[in-house]
Design a protein around this motif. Structure first.
Motif, PDB file in Angstrom:
ATOM      1  N   MET A   1     -40.320  49.618 -95.840  1.00 62.79           N
ATOM      2  CA  MET A   1     -39.424  50.631 -96.045  1.00 62.79           C
ATOM      3  C   MET A   1     -38.814  51.303 -94.883  1.00 62.79           C
ATOM      4  SD  MET A   1     -39.980  53.712 -98.661  1.00 62.79           S
ATOM      5  CE  MET A   1     -41.926  53.748 -98.371  1.00 62.79           C
ATOM      6  N   SER A   6     -38.651  56.432 -96.420  1.00 64.58           N
ATOM      7  CA  SER A   6     -39.926  57.159 -96.552  1.00 64.58           C
ATOM      8  C   SER A   6     -39.631  58.912 -96.488  1.00 64.58           C
ATOM      9  CB  SER A   6     -40.792  56.929 -95.720  1.00 64.58           C
ATOM     10  OG  SER A   6     -40.740  57.255 -94.555  1.00 64.58           O
ATOM     11  N   ALA A  74     -34.441  55.975-102.889  1.00 63.16           N
ATOM     12  CA  ALA A  74     -35.558  55.138-103.368  1.00 63.16           C
ATOM     13  C   ALA A  74     -35.794  55.017-104.906  1.00 63.16           C
ATOM     14  CB  ALA A  74     -36.616  55.998-102.675  1.00 63.16           C
ATOM     15  N   ASP A  76     -38.564  54.251-107.529  1.00 65.32           N
ATOM     16  CA  ASP A  76     -40.009  54.845-107.730  1.00 65.32           C
ATOM     17  C   ASP A  76     -40.252  54.030-108.906  1.00 65.32           C
ATOM     18  OD1 ASP A  76     -42.544  56.360-107.627  1.00 65.32           O
ATOM     19  OD2 ASP A  76     -41.595  57.751-109.040  1.00 65.32           O
ATOM     20  N   ALA A  92     -42.012  45.031-105.538  1.00 63.92           N
ATOM     21  CA  ALA A  92     -41.653  45.147-104.097  1.00 63.92           C
ATOM     22  C   ALA A  92     -40.502  44.089-103.670  1.00 63.92           C
ATOM     23  CB  ALA A  92     -42.996  44.781-103.320  1.00 63.92           C
ATOM     24  N   ALA A  96     -38.617  47.795-104.941  1.00 64.54           N
ATOM     25  CA  ALA A  96     -39.375  49.277-105.159  1.00 64.54           C
ATOM     26  C   ALA A  96     -39.649  49.749-103.709  1.00 64.54           C
ATOM     27  CB  ALA A  96     -40.572  48.757-105.774  1.00 64.54           C
ATOM     28  N   ASP A  97     -39.516  51.095-103.618  1.00 64.22           N
ATOM     29  CA  ASP A  97     -40.022  51.866-102.438  1.00 64.22           C
ATOM     30  C   ASP A  97     -41.363  52.394-102.716  1.00 64.22           C
ATOM     31  OD1 ASP A  97     -37.422  51.491-100.848  1.00 64.22           O
ATOM     32  OD2 ASP A  97     -36.858  52.227-102.704  1.00 64.22           O
ATOM     33  N   SER A  98     -41.864  52.957-103.983  1.00 67.22           N
ATOM     34  CA  SER A  98     -43.053  53.277-103.917  1.00 67.22           C
ATOM     35  C   SER A  98     -43.329  52.674-105.496  1.00 67.22           C
ATOM     36  CB  SER A  98     -43.110  54.876-104.426  1.00 67.22           C
ATOM     37  OG  SER A  98     -42.158  55.193-105.215  1.00 67.22           O
ATOM     38  N   ILE A  99     -44.793  52.365-105.809  1.00 67.63           N
ATOM     39  CA  ILE A  99     -45.348  51.873-106.819  1.00 67.63           C
ATOM     40  C   ILE A  99     -46.588  52.427-107.134  1.00 67.63           C
ATOM     41  CG2 ILE A  99     -46.437  49.831-107.868  1.00 67.63           C
ATOM     42  CD1 ILE A  99     -44.894  47.924-105.673  1.00 67.63           C
ATOM     43  N   ARG A 117     -49.538  49.451-100.115  1.00 64.69           N
ATOM     44  CA  ARG A 117     -49.186  49.655 -99.030  1.00 64.69           C
ATOM     45  C   ARG A 117     -48.832  48.596 -98.018  1.00 64.69           C
ATOM     46  NH1 ARG A 117     -53.024  54.903 -96.903  1.00 64.69           N
ATOM     47  NH2 ARG A 117     -51.702  56.446 -97.909  1.00 64.69           N
ATOM     48  N   CYS A 121     -44.740  49.693 -99.470  1.00 65.46           N
ATOM     49  CA  CYS A 121     -44.395  50.624-100.345  1.00 65.46           C
ATOM     50  C   CYS A 121     -45.450  51.944-100.138  1.00 65.46           C
ATOM     51  CB  CYS A 121     -44.323  50.162-101.796  1.00 65.46           C
ATOM     52  SG  CYS A 121     -43.292  48.804-102.098  1.00 65.46           S
TER      53      CYS A 121
END
Ligand code: DX5
Ligand code: ZN
Length: 228
Positions: A1, A6, A74, A76, A92, A96-99, A117, A121
């Motif tokens: 990312m 971030s 982003a 999520d 990912a 996806a930027d966060s999971i 991580r 992500c």
């Protein structure tokens, strides 16, 4: 990312959930909230096992990723699924930027957060209304996001559980280094109390996309939450 993406999570954010969007014109609906200032788009994944409903998968998440990223936003991903770790890589790859997965669905939460991580992500863990804040105390610093479910997961449009503000306060204490998110029943009436309690990410589905003007609804909830 990217560093820029971030940074998106560093600010207090209302994250519109596309669960309540009109899927026949999903791209246009996402564009409406991006234009209104939204930068985190919440994507709800349900498998018909962990929760009764079935929603969408990486294909749909990936279909909106480019337009969200082009706007500096982003994606999520909120996994309401059994065996969530088996899905991390596909999401990912889809952008996806966060999971975020549910601690109730994953006995190896510490390891699973590390795996997210490693995919580049931000790593999130969600807890149901019936789950104690103690479930995440050992995950501080390992989790970037702790998502406090403020309804029982499975459906959009449910009523906010009023004791949630107090739970958010206790989560702040249990996971002081994580971004505390809230998900379920968030609107102009409920956002303020959870904001005061320390929440920094406010997922809102029906209050945004169920409104006649999603952009205007987004801005009103963001104002109520003190979000950008
Ligand atoms: C609920 C989902 C939520 C849902 C919230 O299980 O995780 O993200 O979209 O919807 P509202 O804001 O309508 O309660
Ligand atoms: Zn959600």
């Amino acid at each position: 990312m990217s560093a820029e993406r971030s940074q998106v999570y560093a600010a207090r954010r209302v994250a519109p959930s596309i669960l309540s969007a009109d899927f026949s014109r999903l791209g246009a609906q996402v564009d409406e909230v991006l234009a209104a200032g939204a930068r985190v788009i919440h994507v709800d994944i349900m498998d018909g096992h962990f929760v009764p409903e079935i929603t969408i998968g990486p294909l749909v998440a990936g279909s909106i990723a480019d337009r969200v990223h082009a706007a500096g936003g982003a994606i999520d991903v909120h996994l309401m699924v059994e065996r969530p770790a088996a899905q991390f890589e596909d999401f990912a790859r889809a952008g996806a930027d966060s999971i975020t997965f549910h601690v109730e669905a994953e006995p190896h939460a510490h390891r699973a957060l590390g795996a997210i991580r490693e995919l580049g992500c931000l790593a999130g863990v969600a807890i149901n209304p019936g789950t104690s804040v103690e479930a995440v105390r050992e995950l501080d610093r390992v989790a970037d996001i702790v998502l406090c479910m403020t309804v029982n997961p499975g459906w959009g449009g449910q009523s906010f559980i009023p004791t949630s503000a107090n739970k958010v306060k206790r989560l702040r204490d249990a996971a002081p280094d994580a971004t505390i998110g809230v998900d379920g029943g968030i609107d102009v009436e409920t956002a303020g109390a959870v904001a005061d309690a320390g929440a920094r990410m406010f997922v809102a589905g029906s209050a945004v996309f169920g409104a006649a003007d999603p952009a205007e609804a987004y801005r009103a909830i963001a104002a109520a939450a003190g979000a950008e």
